[in-house]
Design an enzyme around this catalytic site. Structure first.
Site, short mmCIF file in Angstrom:
data_model
loop_
_atom_site.label_atom_id
_atom_site.label_comp_id
_atom_site.label_asym_id
_atom_site.label_seq_id
_atom_site.Cartn_x
_atom_site.Cartn_y
_atom_site.Cartn_z
CE1 TYR A 12 -4.50 1.41 0.54
CE2 TYR A 12 -2.86 2.99 0.91
CZ TYR A 12 -4.05 2.59 0.58
OH TYR A 12 -5.25 3.53 0.34
CB SER A 13 1.05 4.37 0.46
OG SER A 13 1.37 5.68 0.52
CB ALA A 14 5.97 4.08 0.41
CB SER A 47 1.48 0.41 -4.08
OG SER A 47 1.28 0.52 -5.50
CG HIS A 68 -2.96 7.84 0.40
ND1 HIS A 68 -2.82 6.78 -0.63
CD2 HIS A 68 -2.04 7.49 1.19
CE1 HIS A 68 -1.64 6.30 -0.59
NE2 HIS A 68 -1.08 6.76 0.44
#
Length: 532
Positions: free
Chosen positions: A203-205, A207, A439
């Site tokens: 997820y996020s960083a 990802s 987010h």
């Protein structure tokens, strides 16, 4: 043999000895077996070196004196955390289903946590209910990796020193993730998992890390490839990482802030830098102009031709050759949370300087020229802090995700792509309601509450919209009903609407056109960075 919730459990790791974890349950119902803080590597002999893989004869403990893995993983020292953790943070958390494993073992999800590459740990997720209450029966392995200045500091001095040891330099956090992934491949069988069936998710960083792990894996010989499919939640490839001259500038700014003279020899600079206490190092690092420590364009972990190869079709060809399927998507209101991260002062110049903490200078120039050609705020944008949140979300998620997906589709990989969009928010989300579906607000759904509880009607919605397709995807089966195949598949997105309904949203409006426009506008900057 029946087991009670929250009791100790002993796991036999074969020639590697025994570890003790615990069951996690609710109302005397066992949900999962959990093992926290399982070592996957040893720390380097010197700060910023390569972590050392476990020896083949490594043992965690004996049956009578097992390795204790019933707590939380040690987190990497990082900004904004009172307990600074430990630089020996090479551990992971493992969750495994209860019951008899299927032939060949359960599928494995190797999950990389987010946090801008600056913060976070695998202790931030709780997939116990996801595994225990849904049909997603899989082993989840989530590693700690080095973050911020400890994980992504790069310089000529470090590169020269590493070359003497025949090691790569920089991108330490990415190398940690890869070493942990290799550990997962080897050790998954002891937890009932199938090391040959690994989905790398984040997820996020996390990802963003997944993208780079995929790229690294695709450029290895096929016999060394470990990844079978990837899930990139709310982040995309972003932009080409910074070149050597720009990470050197960041390194020099850090030395100046720590009162380490630039006139010293390389060896003395590094010796002084390694003697700085962890807390002081981190506190000082975030006060410099270049306070975001991210990967650099090293030509080793990050392939030299990575972004040109996405455009020319080589990346897609490698995906097709290995049949690597990719799930990627977004939340409707990503920018609200992004707009809280190291916000600039209220001017275009400050916004430009803030972007340069993350991105190569050529990319920052291209972005500001594209978004603010007359140096004024765009219509509907409140101030330059709001503008930063929106452009940051576009680069991290909305726009470059679209450019990336289109590039893959146009070069032969459309049938491997699964896109989603989330416009629904669960009631247990604690972020400000006015931020909407921002987010990270969907973490509560992907992790079936993530330690909280979804309401009954939410379970029905989330189960149908997200978890049922996730089960099929992770098991390597075709996801029926995701979207229709066809030439426009890449623009057909599985959408979870605000009312809880699921439909196929055709992404053909201004967001799609803007995404392709920005991807194209950044192409010259990508080529320039790749040459440095």
């Amino acid at each position: 043999m029946s087991q009670e919730a929250n009791e100790a459990i002993l796991l036999n790791l074969g020639e590697h000895g025994y570890i003790q974890g615990r069951t996690i349950g609710d109302d005397d119902v066992v949900l999962v077996h959990y093992f926290g803080g399982v070592r996957y590597a040893f720390p380097p002999s010197k700060r910023w070196g390569m972590a050392e893989r476990l020896p083949i004869d490594y043992s965690y403990g004996s049956k009578t004196n097992p390795g204790m893995c019933d707590g939380r993983a040690v987190h990497c020292p990082q900004p904004f955390m009172g307990d600074q953790g430990s630089e020996d943070c090479f551990e992971c958390n493992v969750w495994m289903p209860v019951g008899e494993r299927p032939d060949g073992g359960w599928p494995v999800i190797f999950y990389i946590h987010g946090g801008f590459l600056q913060t976070g740990s695998p202790n931030d997720i709780n997939p116990s209910r996801l595994i225990g209450e849904t049909d997603l029966k899989c082993v989840i392995i989530a590693p700690v990796y080095r973050l911020a200045v400890l994980g992504f500091l790069s310089s000529n001095e470090l590169a020269q020193e590493a070359a003497l040891r025949h090691e790569p330099s920089g991108n330490q956090g990415f190398w940690d993730q890869r070493i942990a992934l290799e550990w997962a491949y080897e050790y998954a069988r002891y937890f009932g998992g199938n090391g040959g069936n690994i989905t790398v998710a984040g997820y996020s960083a996390g990802s963003y890390s997944v993208f780079h792990q995929l790229a690294h894996d695709l450029y290895l010989p096929q016999e060394k490839s470990l990844i079978r499919r990837v899930i990139m939640l709310s982040n995309g490839p972003g932009v080409q990482p910074k070149p050597a001259p720009e990470v050197q500038k960041q390194f020099n700014h850090l030395l100046i802030a720590l009162n380490i003279p630039l006139t010293l020899s390389s060896a003395k600079k590094l010796a002084r830098l390694r003697n700085v206490p962890t807390t002081q190092l981190i506190t000082t690092s975030i006060k410099t102009q270049y306070h975001q420590y991210r990967p650099w364009h090293d030509g080793k972990f990050v392939p030299s031709s990575l972004f040109p190869d996405i455009d020319n079709g080589e990346f897609a060809r490698r995906m097709v050759e290995r049949n690597i399927r990719l799930m990627n998507g977004e939340c409707r209101d990503e920018h609200f949370l992004y707009g809280t991260w190291y916000t600039p002062n209220n001017s275009l110049g400050s916004l430009r300087r803030r972007l340069e903490a993350d991105y190569p200078s050529a990319v920052c120039d291209a972005l500001t020229n594209l978004y603010y050609p007359d140096s004024n705020l765009p219509p509907g944008v409140e101030n330059w802090q709001d503008a930063f949140g929106r452009i940051y979300a576009d680069v991290q998620v909305h726009m470059l995700e679209r450019g990336f997906m289109n590039a893959l589709a146009q070069t032969g990989a459309a049938h491997l792509l699964y896109r989603y969009r989330i416009e629904y928010r669960a009631k247990c989300v604690t972020l400000p309601p006015e931020w909407g579906v921002t987010h990270s607000s969907d973490m509560a759904m992907w992790f079936w509450g993530n330690g909280a509880r979804l309401e009954m009607d939410e379970e029905r919605v989330v189960g149908e919209a997200l978890i049922e397709p996730l089960v099929e995807f992770v098991n390597g089966r075709e996801v029926e009903g995701w979207v229709d195949d066809g030439p426009s598949r890449v623009q057909r997105v599985r959408r979870l609407r605000a009312d809880g309904g699921v439909d196929v949203w055709v992404d053909e409006g201004e967001m799609w056109r803007k995404g392709l426009r920005i991807w194209g506008a950044l192409a010259p900057a990508r080529r320039d960075v790749a040459k440095l």
